[in-house]
Design a protein around this motif. Structure first.
Motif: not given
Ligand code: FAD
Length: 325
Positions: A10-21
């Motif tokens: 649920t939190m993923m869409p608000v997680t900064p893209r750089f962190f996901v990368q």
């Protein structure tokens, strides 16, 4: 645990893209083919071989299939030029299976012929239950055309899998080549096992059925109960490292890039320590290497499809000693 996974998702869409990368870097070779080739060169020293996946899945128009045909064709050439011990994994919906099945077949055939020129194997990844039957049919149609450098994935969690093992073996005979995994898609309970134990037991039964059928069996799991079951099953059948496949076959089997009737497969970034141990013991071990610009969509989709992945990823980051790349 599932609730924690769902919370992370649920939190993923608000997680900064750089962190996901930053997180995805562990699981994806990079955004271009050169990164994948470089990574495979380095990892070859660990005794691994590879299957490469160009990131991206179901397309919305047939025009989009052109990208995958081009990219995979260049990939086949590049693997051959670099003399890498690698084959390719493709997703039939990326070639149009859900839009124009006939055109998808033509696209896949084109690629398969190109791979065959280099004696290269092509794995059809298995997607969700909408395409289980049609993916198996793609494989059968290609074998009927004499193109035997192709094999499907079956998912242990589906009730239909044991019957699919015998159906596929009946139609593709001694050239049958399976990957068996638990299945990443959380399928409904009227068609699939949904408990952990049920999925493990069904996957282990499918491994046994594949080995008994004489098919080449690629065991794709990071889970100890599945890996130990597979090792015991191999021992029971006199199969193992440095032993030629003891099972009776009338025709010579595909040998390019293959082990003695079986291999173990791991996703890039997951339980590298277990993979290296198997490899040191002489088992053929293959790493699934995804690359491409669609790393963000890939990561988000994987997490949505199965929130348990979020728990594995979090654990691997917070407790790196439990899961080495
Ligand atoms: P799990 O119980 O999920 O995992 C066992 C342990 O492995 C975990 O405790 C954890 O330590 C580690 N782990 C597992 N996954 C991760 C992760 N993402 N990050 C960090 N640690 C992790 N599924 C399909 O539906 N179709 C396919 O075509 C397909 N191809 C695959 C190809 C390969 C080579 C592999 C290895 C898997 C493939 N899968 C495919 C996915 C598979 O179905 C499972 O969803 C996935 O492997 C997790 O199940 P597991 O057996 O590894 O057991």
């Amino acid at each position: 645990m599932r609730l924690l996974g769902q919370l992370i998702v649920t939190m993923m869409p608000v997680t900064p893209r750089f962190f996901v990368q930053w997180v995805a870097k562990r699981y994806v070779a990079g955004s271009d083919m050169d990164s994948a080739i470089r990574l495979m060169r380095e990892m070859s020293e660990e005794g691994a071989c590879f299957t490469v996946d160009v990131l991206g899945e179901e397309i919305n128009s047939m025009d989009e299939a052109g990208f995958f045909i081009e990219e995979y064709s260049r990939l086949i050439d590049s693997i051959a030029e670099n003399e890498l011990d690698a084959n390719i994994s493709i997703k039939p919906t990326a070639f149009g299976l859900l839009i124009e099945p006939e055109s998808a077949l033509e696209n896949i055939e084109r690629l398969l012929r190109k791979a065959a020129e280099h004696d290269m194997f092509v794995r059809l990844d298995m997607e969700d239950h909408r395409v289980t039957e049609s993916t198996i049919e793609v494989c059968q149609v290609m074998h009927d055309k004499g193109l035997t450098n192709i094999g499907v994935v079956l998912q242990g969690r589906l009730f239909r899998t044991l019957s699919d093992v015998s159906r596929v073996c009946d139609s593709t005979g001694e050239q049958t080549d399976f990957r068996i995994c638990k299945g990443i898609y959380l399928e409904p309970e009227n068609i699939a096992h949904t408990s952990y134990r049920g999925i493990v037991d069904a996957t282990n039964d499918a491994i046994d059925a594949m080995l008994d059928s004489g098919a080449y069996t690629a065991i794709a799991s990071h889970d100890d109960p599945v890996i130990s079951h597979a090792l015991a099953s191999l021992r029971k059948r006199g199969m193992g490292p440095d032993v030629p496949d003891p099972r009776y076959h009338e025709e010579p089997l595909r040998s390019a890039g293959k082990g003695a009737g079986y291999e173990f497969q791991f996703l890039l970034g997951v339980r590298g320590d277990v993979r290296r141990k198997l490899s040191e013991k002489g088992h053929r071990t293959r790493v699934y290497v995804p690359y491409g610009t669609k790393w963000y969509e890939y990561s988000m989709r994987r997490l949505r499809e199965n929130p348990e992945v979020a728990i594995h990823v979090t654990k691997a980051l917070l407790m790196p000693w439990t899961n080495r790349r």
